[in-house]
Design an enzyme around this catalytic site. Structure first.
Site, short mmCIF file in Angstrom:
data_model
loop_
_atom_site.label_atom_id
_atom_site.label_comp_id
_atom_site.label_asym_id
_atom_site.label_seq_id
_atom_site.Cartn_x
_atom_site.Cartn_y
_atom_site.Cartn_z
N HIS A 275 -1.43 2.72 36.99
CA HIS A 275 -0.39 1.64 37.73
C HIS A 275 -0.25 0.96 36.64
O HIS A 275 -0.30 1.23 35.35
CB HIS A 275 -1.70 0.69 38.79
CG HIS A 275 -2.05 1.09 39.93
ND1 HIS A 275 -1.50 0.87 41.28
CD2 HIS A 275 -2.79 2.13 40.08
CE1 HIS A 275 -1.50 2.00 42.31
NE2 HIS A 275 -2.89 2.36 41.79
N ARG B 28 -12.52 4.45 48.54
CA ARG B 28 -12.88 3.10 48.12
C ARG B 28 -14.96 2.51 47.46
O ARG B 28 -14.61 1.85 48.11
CB ARG B 28 -12.33 1.75 47.47
CG ARG B 28 -10.29 2.57 47.55
CD ARG B 28 -9.63 1.21 48.26
NE ARG B 28 -8.56 1.13 48.01
CZ ARG B 28 -7.94 1.72 49.94
NH1 ARG B 28 -8.90 1.84 50.54
NH2 ARG B 28 -6.70 2.12 49.93
C1 LIG Z 1 -7.85 5.51 49.26
C2 LIG Z 1 -7.96 5.32 47.65
C3 LIG Z 1 -6.87 5.04 46.49
C4 LIG Z 1 -6.77 4.67 45.05
N1 LIG Z 1 -5.44 5.16 44.58
C5 LIG Z 1 -5.69 4.59 43.26
C6 LIG Z 1 -4.94 4.68 42.36
O1 LIG Z 1 -3.63 5.05 42.12
N2 LIG Z 1 -4.75 4.99 40.94
C7 LIG Z 1 -6.21 3.92 40.60
O2 LIG Z 1 -5.93 3.93 39.28
N3 LIG Z 1 -7.68 3.86 41.08
C8 LIG Z 1 -7.16 4.37 42.46
N4 LIG Z 1 -8.54 4.50 43.14
C9 LIG Z 1 -9.36 4.07 42.36
C10 LIG Z 1 -10.29 5.32 41.80
O3 LIG Z 1 -10.04 6.63 43.43
C11 LIG Z 1 -11.75 4.47 41.65
O4 LIG Z 1 -11.64 3.43 41.39
C12 LIG Z 1 -12.27 5.89 40.63
O5 LIG Z 1 -12.43 7.45 41.57
C13 LIG Z 1 -13.96 5.18 40.76
O6 LIG Z 1 -14.73 6.59 40.36
P1 LIG Z 1 -16.03 6.27 40.67
O7 LIG Z 1 -16.92 7.05 39.41
O8 LIG Z 1 -16.68 5.35 40.05
O9 LIG Z 1 -16.93 6.83 41.57
P2 LIG Z 1 -17.14 8.53 42.19
O10 LIG Z 1 -15.27 8.58 41.82
O11 LIG Z 1 -17.44 7.62 43.45
O12 LIG Z 1 -18.49 9.05 41.69
C14 LIG Z 1 -19.56 8.49 41.74
C15 LIG Z 1 -20.29 9.91 41.33
O13 LIG Z 1 -21.43 9.51 41.71
C16 LIG Z 1 -22.28 10.33 42.30
N5 LIG Z 1 -23.25 10.08 42.64
C17 LIG Z 1 -23.93 8.99 43.29
N6 LIG Z 1 -25.05 8.49 43.60
C18 LIG Z 1 -25.95 9.67 42.68
C19 LIG Z 1 -27.42 9.73 42.15
N7 LIG Z 1 -27.50 8.85 42.76
N8 LIG Z 1 -27.79 10.98 41.36
C20 LIG Z 1 -26.59 11.55 40.91
N9 LIG Z 1 -25.06 11.24 40.95
C21 LIG Z 1 -25.42 10.19 42.01
C22 LIG Z 1 -21.86 11.27 43.48
O14 LIG Z 1 -21.48 11.98 43.77
C23 LIG Z 1 -20.33 10.70 42.89
O15 LIG Z 1 -19.86 11.78 41.56
C24 LIG Z 1 -7.58 4.72 44.16
C25 LIG Z 1 -9.56 4.89 45.15
C26 LIG Z 1 -9.16 5.07 46.76
C27 LIG Z 1 -10.41 5.71 47.63
#
Ligand SMILES: Cc1cc2nc3c(=O)[nH]c(=O)nc-3n(C[C@H](O)[C@H](O)[C@H](O)COP(=O)(O)OP(=O)(O)OC[C@H]3O[C@@H](n4cnc5c(N)ncnc54)[C@H](O)[C@@H]3O)c2cc1C
Length: 491
Positions: A49, A312
């Site tokens: 973005h 999300r």
């Molecule tokens: C519909 C949608 C559209 C989006 N579009 C965009 C976009 O265009 N551009 C952009 O920049 N962002 C976008 N985003 C946002 C982006 O996808 C998220 O902000 C980002 O992927 C979050 O990453 P994360 O690592 O925090 O969470 P996640 O990717 O959910 O990773 C968390 C990880 O923790 C693991 N976990 C959970 N509990 C435990 C536990 N107790 N022990 C060990 N492991 C655990 C899970 O299995 C998972 O692999 C979008 C999101 C969505 C859903």
């Protein structure tokens, strides 16, 4: 004893691990699933973005642009796929135009230097297939698209190649603080000791935080559904095309993906439960709304190959939560909703600063290598008639075509399986090689992929490992969406 233990191998945990792997540190990454990038980081819009959509008062607004400008260099180093094709927010009326001005102003406050408001003529020149009804647009020149799971895979591969240890199928279930370290236990009985713990567990962010620290926030899923069209359809557009944002999301978009599929979506529905199913009514609305952005007949539902939903991880504060907690050294990096992919390099830097304020000593590792060889590169498909003989090459021939639709060779599959992240499911292989991502959605290649995987692993795959749809998710398929839209037309 690990210096830093990271819970979760989504884009947040992966970026932090890769950032810290440049220092002389012992790093552990614990992920509950059987691969990295299995949460929100797997299923999203994949847009890098611009950074104008969120206010400077929010971390989301402050971290997006600094994250975005790292992507070119990151892609040079890690080869995950990033295309700087620019984004548009289009206006259809005066209210929309006022919204463009607000976004432009917000962008300036976030220090963007590559925005422009285009008039109708300029808009048509840049995007010939834009709707006749669009009257102007906010253009952000260096926004773009990436391949999000390939980005996470690349980050983790590089972190592991630089010494980090990855533990898959390791769900953190207990965290205890002893005098000067943490004892972290997983559901399968492994015990880890670490000086610092980073909670990057996405949707489980509050649950994991509550294992050890005072937690006055919640995380809940906000789902977004998509329609994905066949490879090649992405060429109908040059840029990422948004409609004006709503309170909950950046608005329906029509874009090419990095690999040149057309992607339509997402909507934004809050739910109590984690539900990655897709629904006919929701997809019908997305298709109808997406059609407004482009000229008649640009979208063709016959090109549909797959629907999917992403969740999300939205915090009850509405913003990212990135902070040391009341249990010193236990750091929450949660509520990372959109634009979390874009912000990820800046989030990792912020976590590094928090760790420094907690007392960590960072010394550069002279052996740190920022480069990672790609598994695949972007390619346009060749004329299949000219190469179809390769489908019948003997098993073991590196040039044998295993997947016809995406033209994936046996050597690509073997390469994907011999990297620093174990790759033991057909789905994991699909994300790395694109085998099964094409028009037939794996009906031709699945058996052939399994054959090569079993040869590499020296064992039979278990049924859960071959589940291409991944554990019982109900996705709307092509026939259903075609019937549904036909019915709607006849109403
Ligand atoms: C519909 C949608 C559209 C989006 N579009 C965009 C976009 O265009 N551009 C952009 O920049 N962002 C976008 N985003 C946002 C982006 O996808 C998220 O902000 C980002 O992927 C979050 O990453 P994360 O690592 O925090 O969470 P996640 O990717 O959910 O990773 C968390 C990880 O923790 C693991 N976990 C959970 N509990 C435990 C536990 N107790 N022990 C060990 N492991 C655990 C899970 O299995 C998972 O692999 C979008 C999101 C969505 C859903």
């Amino acid at each position: 004893m690990y210096d830093v233990l990271i819970i979760g191998a989504g884009v947040t945990g992966a970026s932090i691990a890769r950032r810290l792997s440049r220092y002389k540190l012992n790093i552990a990454i614990l992920e509950k699933e059987n691969d990295v990038s299995m949460g929100a980081s797997k299923a999203n819009s994949a847009i890098i973005h611009g950074g104008y959509a969120e206010s400077n008062k929010e971390l989301r607004g402050r971290l997006c642009y600094p994250g975005r400008i790292e992507f070119k260099e990151l892609d040079n180093e890690l080869n995950f796929g990033f295309l700087e094709n620019g984004s548009l927010v289009i206006a259809f009326d005066e209210d929309d135009e006022n919204e463009l001005k607000r976004l432009y102003q917000q962008g300036l406050e976030n220090k963007l230097d590559d925005m422009e408001i285009l008039n109708q003529k300029q808009l048509r020149e840049l995007e010939p297939n834009i709707s006749e009804k669009a009257i102007s647009a906010l253009y952000c020149k260096k926004a773009g698209v990436c391949s999000p799971y390939e980005y996470v895979i690349a980050l983790v591969e590089n972190a592991v190649d630089n010494g980090a240890k990855l533990f898959l199928k390791s769900e953190v279930t207990s965290i205890i603080k002893n005098e000067d370290s943490f004892k972290v236990t997983t559901g399968n009985g492994k015990v880890f000791q670490a000086k610092y713990v980073v909670n990057a567990s996405g949707l489980n962010g509050a649950k994991v935080s509550k294992l050890i620290s005072q937690t006055n926030f919640d995380i809940y899923p906000r789902s977004g559904e998509y329609l994905l069209m066949q490879k090649g359809s992405g060429s109908k557009l040059n840029t990422v095309v948004f409609q004006t944002p709503t309170k909950k999301s950046k608005g329906i978009l029509v874009t090419r993906t990095y690999h040149n599929n057309l992607l339509l979506g997402p909507d934004a529905i809050d739910s109590e439960e984690i539900d990655a199913d897709t629904h006919l009514e929701r997809l019908g609305i997305i298709y109808r709304d997406a059609q407004k952005s482009v000229k008649d007949n640009v979208l063709n539902i016959n090109e549909f190959i797959r629907s999917f939903a992403g969740l999300r991880p939205v915090s009850s504060t509405g913003d990212y939560i990135i902070e040391n907690t009341n249990v010193d050294g236990f750091i929450n990096v949660v509520g990372i909703q959109s634009p979390g992919i874009t912000s990820s390099p800046a989030i990792a830097k912020m976590v590094e600063e928090i760790l420094i304020s907690c007392g960590i000593k960072l010394e550069n590792d002279p052996y740190y290598n920022p480069y990672r060889r790609p598994i695949i590169k972007y390619k346009d498909l060749e004329d299949f008639n000219k190469i179809k003989y390769k489908v019948n090459y003997e098993f073991g021939n590196p040039d044998r075509l295993v997947c016809r639709c995406e033209q994936v060779s046996e050597k690509t599959i073997r390469d994907a399986m011999n990297r620093s992240i174990p790759c033991e499911t057909v789905d994991a292989l699909k994300r790395r090689s694109r085998a099964g991502m094409g028009f037939c959605q794996g009906s031709f290649c699945k058996k052939r992929v399994i054959e090569v995987m079993e040869d590499e692993l020296g064992r039979k795959l278990e049924s859960a490992e071959t589940d291409i749809e991944h554990s019982g998710i109900n996705r709307v398929i092509k026939k259903d969406i075609l019937d549904y839209l036909k019915e709607k037309q006849e109403e």
